[in-house]
Design an enzyme around this catalytic site. Structure first.
Site, PDB file in Angstrom:
ATOM      1  CE  LYS A   1       4.872  -0.492  -2.343  1.00 17.05           C
ATOM      2  NZ  LYS A   1       4.249  -0.731  -1.053  1.00 17.05           N
TER       3      LYS A   1
ATOM      4  CG  ASP B   1       0.318  -6.677   2.053  1.00 17.28           C
ATOM      5  OD1 ASP B   1       1.155  -6.734   1.122  1.00 17.28           O
ATOM      6  OD2 ASP B   1      -0.336  -5.646   2.312  1.00 17.28           O
TER       7      ASP B   1
ATOM      8  CG  PHE C   1       0.397   0.892   4.409  1.00 13.00           C
ATOM      9  CD1 PHE C   1      -0.289   2.097   4.492  1.00 13.00           C
ATOM     10  CD2 PHE C   1       0.822   0.458   3.159  1.00 13.00           C
ATOM     11  CE1 PHE C   1      -0.543   2.858   3.357  1.00 13.00           C
ATOM     12  CE2 PHE C   1       0.569   1.216   2.012  1.00 13.00           C
ATOM     13  CZ  PHE C   1      -0.115   2.423   2.116  1.00 13.00           C
TER      14      PHE C   1
HETATM   15  C1  PLP Z   1       2.780  -0.396  -0.870  1.00  8.94           C
HETATM   16  C2  PLP Z   1       1.998  -1.427  -0.131  1.00  8.94           C
HETATM   17  C3  PLP Z   1       0.667  -1.716  -0.471  1.00  8.94           C
HETATM   18  C4  PLP Z   1      -0.111  -0.921  -1.494  1.00  8.94           C
HETATM   19  O1  PLP Z   1       0.435  -0.968  -2.763  1.00  8.94           O
HETATM   20  P1  PLP Z   1       0.008   0.162  -3.848  1.00  8.94           P
HETATM   21  O2  PLP Z   1       0.652  -0.285  -5.109  1.00  8.94           O
HETATM   22  O3  PLP Z   1       0.530   1.473  -3.334  1.00  8.94           O
HETATM   23  O4  PLP Z   1      -1.486   0.144  -3.898  1.00  8.94           O
HETATM   24  C5  PLP Z   1       0.033  -2.745   0.204  1.00  8.94           C
HETATM   25  N1  PLP Z   1       0.666  -3.442   1.168  1.00  8.94           N
HETATM   26  C6  PLP Z   1       1.944  -3.187   1.527  1.00  8.94           C
HETATM   27  C7  PLP Z   1       2.585  -4.009   2.583  1.00  8.94           C
HETATM   28  C8  PLP Z   1       2.639  -2.157   0.905  1.00  8.94           C
HETATM   29  O5  PLP Z   1       3.887  -1.876   1.294  1.00  8.94           O
END
Ligand code: PLP
Length: 411
Positions: free
Chosen positions: A260, A231, A146
């Site tokens: 985040k 990520d 994700f």
């Molecule tokens: C939440 C998340 C995203 C996307 O972040 P947004 O601010 O919602 O666009 C990407 N990668 C990971 C691992 C995430 O948990």
């Protein structure tokens, strides 16, 4: 929505239901106030926030130092656009690079934008530095990934629903099973420019790869001239008990993606971080964002990072997380399959035979604990890292009976 919602709550739920796109299925609680690890709904009921906005609230709700920085900056200037310079972006990027050990950073707003930035950077690096033939670049991704919701990012999702009805998709991605070093090695070819990986898959269900996975794939990337792209939008900034989850295996990515908690729950702030070899592929006009690097976001980012470092949130997450996970494992429940995670990023996996995790989350809500199911079978516990041990102990006395099935609408 639960039919027995109180009248005031009912009104807000109905209004949102009427005016909002139905792209979420939230728990039926309407919040109006937050402070630290606590939130209050419109009925005045108090809850412990054990989701922390998917780890965007590692510092807790309305951390005073982050609010002060935001207020102070709001009194000066909030937005310049990148057409001009501001006095917050440079210090912010320096502090971010110094904390993470990289040479340069490119600021964006949401996580998905930072992932898009990393993809563009690594593709261009592939053509310019690695010498891949035009438009042939491939990025390897993992099953269960994700990384956001943009059209390119869903193009490499393995979740059918994320894609259904949204094609055509961006080509240039190859999927391999998460945690499988051999499958990764076999997928690498002369066109591979990057490996995009979450050190722990958050939305995938708090999936922890086997020990050594990051280190071994890192070694293959170095040998094959493939950019290792971590990520860490959810796992980073202290969540898993280290500043970055890759630190657990002493892995230094080529591209580090954060978001985040970088905005401390106050403002969306994200970044792609890398050394000059990668970052210098960008020339003026190649990439950008109206709000990226804005002075309010940069001031908030500085304060958010400072809180994580000053309050030693990674260490607290490590200590409390290990203890809490042991306690959860000690709960004698016919419904729990197993407990997994690192630091305060914890998944309790509910047995398929006990049905989905959702009714457990509803029962937790009734007892004042807000958690959210992820990937059908998993209850995720990821409270703000500022939480105290006594609070977690109290939470446990509510969580344990629910895990044993108390008040859970099992089918
Ligand atoms: C939440 C998340 C995203 C996307 O972040 P947004 O601010 O919602 O666009 C990407 N990668 C990971 C691992 C995430 O948990």
């Amino acid at each position: 929505m639960s039919p027995e919602a109180a009248p005031r709550t009912r009104e807000f739920l109905d209004e949102a239901d009427r005016w909002s796109a139905h792209n979420y299925k939230p728990l039926p609680v309407v919040l109006e106030k937050g402070d630290g690890v606590w939130v209050w709904d419109v009925e005045g009921r108090k809850y412990l926030d054990m989701l922390a906005a998917y780890s965007a609230l590692n510092q807790g709700h309305r951390h005073p130092a982050i609010l002060d920085a935001a207020r102070e900056q709001m009194e000066k200037i909030t937005l310049t656009s990148r057409a001009f310079q501001n006095d917050q972006m440079g210090p912010f990027l320096r502090e971010l690079c110094q904390a993470s050990g990289f040479e340069k950073a490119l600021p964006m707003n949401t996580g998905a934008e930072a992932v898009e930035t990393a993809i563009k950077m690594v593709r261009k690096w592939g053509y310019q530095v690695k010498g891949v033939a035009p438009d042939q670049a491939e990025i390897i991704v993992c099953t269960g990934n994700f990384s956001g919701r943009t059209t390119t990012i869903i193009s490499f999702s393995s979740e059918g629903q994320y894609k259904e009805g949204f094609g055509p998709f961006t080509p240039g991605f190859r999927e391999v099973p998460y945690g499988d070093v051999d499958a990764f090695e076999a997928a690498v070819n002369e066109n591979t420019v990057g490996f995009l990986v979450e050190p722990i898959q958050g939305e995938g269900g708090v999936v922890v790869p086997p020990d050594g996975y990051l280190k071994k794939t890192r070694e293959i990337c170095s040998r094959e001239q493939v950019a290792f792209m971590a990520d860490e939008i959810q796992t980073g900034l202290g969540r898993t008990g280290r500043l970055f989850c890759c630190d657990w295996e002493d892995v230094r990515p080529d591209v580090l993606i954060v978001g985040k908690a970088l905005g401390g729950g106050v403002y969306p702030v994200s970044a792609a971080i890398a050394d000059s070899e990668y970052m210098d592929v960008f020339r003026p006009g190649d990439h950008g964002s109206t709000f990226g690097g804005n002075p309010l976001g940069a001031a908030v980012g500085r304060a958010s990072l400072k809180v994580i470092l000053d309050e030693e949130l990674p260490r607290k997450s490590d200590e409390l997380g290990s203890w809490f996970m042991d306690e959860l494992r000690a709960v004698d429940s016919p419904h729990v399959d197993h407990v997994r995670g690192k630091g305060l990023m914890i998944g309790v996996v509910i047995k398929k035979s006990s049905g989905p995790a959702r009714p457990f989350c509803e029962a937790l809500m009734d007892r004042g604990i807000l958690a959210k199911e992820t990937h059908h079978q998993v209850i995720r516990f990821a409270p703000p890292l500022t939480i105290g041990k006594e609070t977690l102990e109290e939470a446990l006395s509510e969580i344990a009976p629910v895990l044993r099935g108390d008040g859970v609408a099992l089918d």
